[in-house]
Scaffold this motif. Structure first.
Motif, PDB file in Angstrom:
ATOM      1  N   LEU A  46       5.305  -2.903 -14.333  1.00 24.64           N
ATOM      2  CA  LEU A  46       5.372  -3.709 -15.548  1.00 24.64           C
ATOM      3  C   LEU A  46       5.784  -5.151 -15.280  1.00 24.64           C
ATOM      4  O   LEU A  46       5.569  -6.008 -16.143  1.00 24.64           O
ATOM      5  CB  LEU A  46       6.358  -3.083 -16.544  1.00 24.64           C
ATOM      6  CG  LEU A  46       6.075  -1.634 -16.959  1.00 24.64           C
ATOM      7  CD1 LEU A  46       7.102  -1.166 -17.970  1.00 24.64           C
ATOM      8  CD2 LEU A  46       4.665  -1.497 -17.522  1.00 24.64           C
ATOM      9  N   GLU A  47       6.378  -5.433 -14.131  1.00 27.52           N
ATOM     10  CA  GLU A  47       6.829  -6.790 -13.838  1.00 27.52           C
ATOM     11  C   GLU A  47       6.971  -6.939 -12.336  1.00 27.52           C
ATOM     12  O   GLU A  47       6.978  -5.952 -11.589  1.00 27.52           O
ATOM     13  CB  GLU A  47       8.168  -7.047 -14.539  1.00 27.52           C
ATOM     14  CG  GLU A  47       8.358  -8.489 -15.019  1.00 27.52           C
ATOM     15  CD  GLU A  47       8.854  -9.396 -13.907  1.00 27.52           C
ATOM     16  OE1 GLU A  47       8.556 -10.602 -13.959  1.00 27.52           O
ATOM     17  OE2 GLU A  47       9.558  -8.902 -13.010  1.00 27.52           O
ATOM     18  N   SER A  48       7.079  -8.180 -11.867  1.00 23.84           N
ATOM     19  CA  SER A  48       7.156  -8.431 -10.432  1.00 23.84           C
ATOM     20  C   SER A  48       8.424  -7.858  -9.813  1.00 23.84           C
ATOM     21  O   SER A  48       8.481  -7.637  -8.606  1.00 23.84           O
ATOM     22  CB  SER A  48       7.084  -9.934 -10.159  1.00 23.84           C
ATOM     23  OG  SER A  48       8.140 -10.616 -10.819  1.00 23.84           O
ATOM     24  N   GLY A  49       9.470  -7.615 -10.632  1.00 23.07           N
ATOM     25  CA  GLY A  49      10.688  -7.023 -10.102  1.00 23.07           C
ATOM     26  C   GLY A  49      10.467  -5.646  -9.515  1.00 23.07           C
ATOM     27  O   GLY A  49      11.161  -5.247  -8.572  1.00 23.07           O
ATOM     28  N   TYR A  50       9.510  -4.881 -10.071  1.00 18.94           N
ATOM     29  CA  TYR A  50       9.162  -3.572  -9.499  1.00 18.94           C
ATOM     30  C   TYR A  50       8.708  -3.754  -8.047  1.00 18.94           C
ATOM     31  O   TYR A  50       9.131  -3.012  -7.147  1.00 18.94           O
ATOM     32  CB  TYR A  50       8.037  -2.927 -10.299  1.00 18.94           C
ATOM     33  CG  TYR A  50       8.425  -2.397 -11.659  1.00 18.94           C
ATOM     34  CD1 TYR A  50       8.171  -1.083 -12.016  1.00 18.94           C
ATOM     35  CD2 TYR A  50       9.011  -3.202 -12.616  1.00 18.94           C
ATOM     36  CE1 TYR A  50       8.499  -0.587 -13.270  1.00 18.94           C
ATOM     37  CE2 TYR A  50       9.359  -2.725 -13.865  1.00 18.94           C
ATOM     38  CZ  TYR A  50       9.098  -1.427 -14.189  1.00 18.94           C
ATOM     39  OH  TYR A  50       9.435  -0.953 -15.426  1.00 18.94           O
ATOM     40  N   ILE A  51       7.810  -4.710  -7.835  1.00 16.03           N
ATOM     41  CA  ILE A  51       7.263  -4.941  -6.498  1.00 16.03           C
ATOM     42  C   ILE A  51       8.338  -5.465  -5.563  1.00 16.03           C
ATOM     43  O   ILE A  51       8.442  -5.041  -4.401  1.00 16.03           O
ATOM     44  CB  ILE A  51       6.088  -5.933  -6.579  1.00 16.03           C
ATOM     45  CG1 ILE A  51       4.964  -5.377  -7.485  1.00 16.03           C
ATOM     46  CG2 ILE A  51       5.547  -6.252  -5.200  1.00 16.03           C
ATOM     47  CD1 ILE A  51       4.291  -4.155  -6.955  1.00 16.03           C
ATOM     48  N   GLU A  52       9.154  -6.380  -6.055  1.00 18.55           N
ATOM     49  CA  GLU A  52      10.175  -6.999  -5.211  1.00 18.55           C
ATOM     50  C   GLU A  52      11.133  -5.957  -4.651  1.00 18.55           C
ATOM     51  O   GLU A  52      11.477  -5.993  -3.457  1.00 18.55           O
ATOM     52  CB  GLU A  52      10.930  -8.056  -6.018  1.00 18.55           C
ATOM     53  CG  GLU A  52      11.976  -8.819  -5.227  1.00 18.55           C
ATOM     54  CD  GLU A  52      12.642  -9.905  -6.042  1.00 18.55           C
ATOM     55  OE1 GLU A  52      13.496 -10.622  -5.490  1.00 18.55           O
ATOM     56  OE2 GLU A  52      12.319 -10.035  -7.241  1.00 18.55           O
ATOM     57  N   GLU A  53      11.587  -5.033  -5.487  1.00 23.32           N
ATOM     58  CA  GLU A  53      12.537  -4.028  -5.013  1.00 23.32           C
ATOM     59  C   GLU A  53      11.905  -3.046  -4.032  1.00 23.32           C
ATOM     60  O   GLU A  53      12.607  -2.463  -3.199  1.00 23.32           O
ATOM     61  CB  GLU A  53      13.113  -3.259  -6.204  1.00 23.32           C
ATOM     62  CG  GLU A  53      14.076  -4.066  -7.055  1.00 23.32           C
ATOM     63  CD  GLU A  53      14.833  -3.190  -8.037  1.00 23.32           C
ATOM     64  OE1 GLU A  53      14.937  -1.979  -7.783  1.00 23.32           O
ATOM     65  OE2 GLU A  53      15.298  -3.720  -9.062  1.00 23.32           O
ATOM     66  N   MET A  54      10.601  -2.860  -4.129  1.00 25.40           N
ATOM     67  CA  MET A  54       9.942  -1.864  -3.280  1.00 25.40           C
ATOM     68  C   MET A  54       9.570  -2.395  -1.900  1.00 25.40           C
ATOM     69  O   MET A  54       9.331  -1.608  -0.984  1.00 25.40           O
ATOM     70  CB  MET A  54       8.688  -1.338  -3.978  1.00 25.40           C
ATOM     71  CG  MET A  54       8.951  -0.612  -5.283  1.00 25.40           C
ATOM     72  SD  MET A  54       9.866   0.921  -5.069  1.00 25.40           S
ATOM     73  CE  MET A  54       8.650   1.935  -4.231  1.00 25.40           C
ATOM     74  N   ILE A  55       9.490  -3.723  -1.727  1.00 28.17           N
ATOM     75  CA  ILE A  55       8.999  -4.258  -0.457  1.00 28.17           C
ATOM     76  C   ILE A  55      10.013  -5.121   0.275  1.00 28.17           C
ATOM     77  O   ILE A  55       9.727  -5.566   1.392  1.00 28.17           O
ATOM     78  CB  ILE A  55       7.696  -5.067  -0.663  1.00 28.17           C
ATOM     79  CG1 ILE A  55       7.965  -6.322  -1.502  1.00 28.17           C
ATOM     80  CG2 ILE A  55       6.616  -4.218  -1.301  1.00 28.17           C
ATOM     81  CD1 ILE A  55       6.746  -7.216  -1.647  1.00 28.17           C
ATOM     82  N   GLU A  56      11.191  -5.394  -0.315  1.00 29.58           N
ATOM     83  CA  GLU A  56      12.159  -6.242   0.372  1.00 29.58           C
ATOM     84  C   GLU A  56      12.818  -5.482   1.515  1.00 29.58           C
ATOM     85  O   GLU A  56      12.879  -4.248   1.523  1.00 29.58           O
ATOM     86  CB  GLU A  56      13.199  -6.768  -0.612  1.00 29.58           C
ATOM     87  CG  GLU A  56      14.016  -5.707  -1.301  1.00 29.58           C
ATOM     88  CD  GLU A  56      14.942  -6.297  -2.355  1.00 29.58           C
ATOM     89  OE1 GLU A  56      14.983  -7.527  -2.477  1.00 29.58           O
ATOM     90  OE2 GLU A  56      15.621  -5.509  -3.049  1.00 29.58           O
ATOM     91  N   ASP A  57      13.338  -6.239   2.474  1.00 28.96           N
ATOM     92  CA  ASP A  57      13.901  -5.641   3.688  1.00 28.96           C
ATOM     93  C   ASP A  57      15.236  -4.950   3.431  1.00 28.96           C
ATOM     94  O   ASP A  57      15.486  -3.858   3.962  1.00 28.96           O
ATOM     95  CB  ASP A  57      14.079  -6.723   4.764  1.00 28.96           C
ATOM     96  CG  ASP A  57      12.763  -7.287   5.253  1.00 28.96           C
ATOM     97  OD1 ASP A  57      12.009  -7.831   4.415  1.00 28.96           O
ATOM     98  OD2 ASP A  57      12.478  -7.191   6.457  1.00 28.96           O
ATOM     99  N   GLY A  66       0.789  -1.223   0.000  1.00 31.43           N
ATOM    100  CA  GLY A  66       0.000   0.000   0.000  1.00 31.43           C
ATOM    101  C   GLY A  66       0.821   1.272   0.000  1.00 31.43           C
ATOM    102  O   GLY A  66       0.303   2.343  -0.356  1.00 31.43           O
ATOM    103  N   THR A  67       2.087   1.179   0.382  1.00 35.95           N
ATOM    104  CA  THR A  67       2.943   2.369   0.402  1.00 35.95           C
ATOM    105  C   THR A  67       3.638   2.624  -0.930  1.00 35.95           C
ATOM    106  O   THR A  67       4.348   3.623  -1.057  1.00 35.95           O
ATOM    107  CB  THR A  67       4.005   2.234   1.502  1.00 35.95           C
ATOM    108  OG1 THR A  67       4.792   1.057   1.270  1.00 35.95           O
ATOM    109  CG2 THR A  67       3.352   2.127   2.879  1.00 35.95           C
ATOM    110  N   ILE A  68       3.466   1.746  -1.913  1.00 37.24           N
ATOM    111  CA  ILE A  68       4.142   1.909  -3.199  1.00 37.24           C
ATOM    112  C   ILE A  68       3.461   3.016  -3.999  1.00 37.24           C
ATOM    113  O   ILE A  68       2.240   2.996  -4.184  1.00 37.24           O
ATOM    114  CB  ILE A  68       4.139   0.589  -3.995  1.00 37.24           C
ATOM    115  CG1 ILE A  68       4.927  -0.481  -3.238  1.00 37.24           C
ATOM    116  CG2 ILE A  68       4.731   0.798  -5.390  1.00 37.24           C
ATOM    117  CD1 ILE A  68       4.908  -1.842  -3.913  1.00 37.24           C
TER     118      ILE A  68
END
Length: 507
Positions: free
Chosen positions: A209-220, A201-203
């Motif tokens: 465009l791809e799951s890599g966007y999400i991965e970089e934004m939520i990893e520790d 929700g904070t993104i």
């Protein structure tokens, strides 16, 4: 006019507003019609996202058959006249825009301050195929696609339980990409689910465009070379992680689905480990661990021994290596860096080239360049063997992103080995282990299974215990419904003997 403005009862003004919103959008179609020769209606859809045949059959035809007398009280009976399974009410221009861009046609009519969004989406999609990057000898052959509804149905087809929950949200100012958070209620820690949803929700991005966007934004730890989320194209891998109390994140437009939380050993486990017999899986898993160590350490150990610790090698082997390096003008450190960089470039070129020629270029290029380099005296023959074994070892890692991490760490270890010898390798390994101990995946220690070893969880780390021995669920965030099977599942010789006796009596 703001797009969140409510629809008006005048059809002409609603049409003008929608045309201004979708100005210069040639793929947005507008069709006017008369219901019962009395009420004007407007049907709006995006060509290529909506089912035009379904619009004609289930919307236009039923409305054109309405008689003049039946138009009285039409707004109450409109949903029953339209033979579409999914019909949603819309009352604002913002809702109209969102539904239209999702492929759902909008029906507006004169005198109505609301409209209907019709579930007639249809677009071209790729069929279900076997994932090329995660192929297996034994196991399911289907993989995820770029269509999120298809991916959701694949998971639902495997886990046939109402406890499987899928919550949807949209991220991206322009793409409005649909994100689905999947978990099994009763197995997952609700704190983990809330943490995943809060991070999503904070993104704030223009597009996903791809799951890599999400991965970089939520990893520790975004600066770590090790991934803290597992990405996979296989529905069976996702379902297996869901049954262990983890959370899956499905992203529209990509076949790669994310899993959280994970540990370091999750990246070294293959789905095929759970389909083969446990003895075979355990042997293959130990072989994989050994080759991961070779992939990381073999070039650096060779450089350290050749440069500083020749006394550790048998004399005949030292003489053979010295004779092979007699005409090589570079020290061992420069030699191995040249070969490793060349090998990585060939491998990357093979990935980027078309499949028909990519593998041929990488293999032929390695053979030709390696042989030519040895004959030219640029590198020694043992160095070609070392680099080749290292490349083969890196292919044993089942997860592509984990293999890249190991390949990246290989180069600083080579430099440390060339400057400090075995002491430099030990310092590098200590730094890597300390970094792994400090990593977290959604609060779960990256090495949790060996930092706080438990017998029940170690059955699926160093070995792959038989299924009848893995009674407890390997939870990472809590103990919820920790037993996944009742006791007494182990097959015994008494049962087999009884069955054999019965067969003998029958004969």
């Amino acid at each position: 006019m703001q797009r969140s403005t409510a629809l008006q009862s005048e059809l002409l003004r609603n049409e003008e507003t929608l045309r201004s919103i979708f100005a210069e959008c040639s793929d947005v179609s507008y069709r006017t019609l008369l219901i019962g020769d009395r009420i004007e209606a407007l049907l709006i859809y995006v060509d290529g996202l909506s089912d035009t045949d379904g619009i004609e059959e289930h919307v236009v035809s039923p409305l054109l058959r309405v008689s003049y007398e039946e138009t009285v009280g039409l707004d109450q009976r409109l949903k029953r006249l339209i033979t579409v399974s999914e019909v949603q009410d819309v009352s604002t221009f913002e809702q109209c825009e969102a539904y239209l861009l999702d492929g759902m046609p909008i029906l507006l009519y004169e005198g109505g301050a609301s409209g209907l969004a019709l579930g007639l989406t249809k677009w071209q999609m790729r069929g279900i195929e076997e994932p090329s990057a995660e192929s297996s000898v034994r196991g399911p052959r289907e993989g995820f696609t770029e269509t999120i509804r298809v991916n959701m149905s694949q998971i639902r087809r495997i886990i046939k339980s109402s406890s499987l929950k899928m919550e949807t949200m949209k991220i991206g100012e322009y793409t409005r990409t649909k994100i689905v958070v999947a978990y099994i209620d009763g197995l997952v820690d609700r704190t983990l689910v809330e943490e995943v949803k809060n991070r999503l929700g904070t993104i704030r991005l223009d597009g996903i465009l791809e799951s890599g966007y999400i991965e970089e934004m939520i990893e520790d730890s975004p600066f770590s070379p090790f991934p803290q989320l597992l990405s996979t194209e296989r529905p069976d891998v996702i379902c297996g992680n869901l049954l262990e109390g983890r959370v899956a994140i499905l992203i529209e437009g990509t076949p790669f689905t994310l899993v959280a939380p994970i540990t370091f050993f999750s990246l070294l486990q293959s789905s095929e480990d759970y389909y083969q017999r446990f003895i075979v899986s355990t042997v293959v898993r130990w072989l994989r661990y050994m080759y991961v160590a070779l992939s990381l350490l073999l070039p650096s150990v060779y450089v350290a021994v050749l440069t500083y610790h020749q006394e550790m090698v048998p004399g005949s082997l030292v003489l053979s290596m010295a004779s092979s390096r007699e005409d090589v003008p570079f020290p061992a450190l420069v030699e191995v860096l040249i070969m490793e960089v060349s090998f990585e470039a060939l491998r990357e070129a093979g990935v980027r080239l078309p499949k028909q020629v990519g593998s041929a270029v990488s293999i032929v290029g390695a053979l030709v360049i390696g042989q030519a380099a040895v004959q030219a005296g640029l590198v020694s023959a043992p160095m070609v063997i070392i680099v080749s074994l290292t490349g083969i070892a890196s292919f044993m890692i089942p997860r592509y992103i984990a293999g890249i991490s190991i390949r990246m760490l290989r180069f600083p270890l080579i430099v440390l080995a060339g400057t400090l010898g075995l002491l430099g390798i030990m310092l590098g390994l200590i730094a890597i282990v300390l970094h792994l101990c400090s990593l977290r995946s959604f609060g779960v220690p990256y090495l949790s299974t060996i930092q706080t070893p438990k017998l029940g969880e170690m059955k699926d780390v160093l070995i792959r215990a038989p299924w009848w021995a893995m009674r407890k669920r390997p939870h990472l965030t809590g103990h919820y419904n920790q037993y996944r099977q009742p006791p007494g599942q182990k097959p015994g010789p008494d049962k087999e003997g009884e069955i054999g006796n019965r067969r003998g009596d029958a004969r």
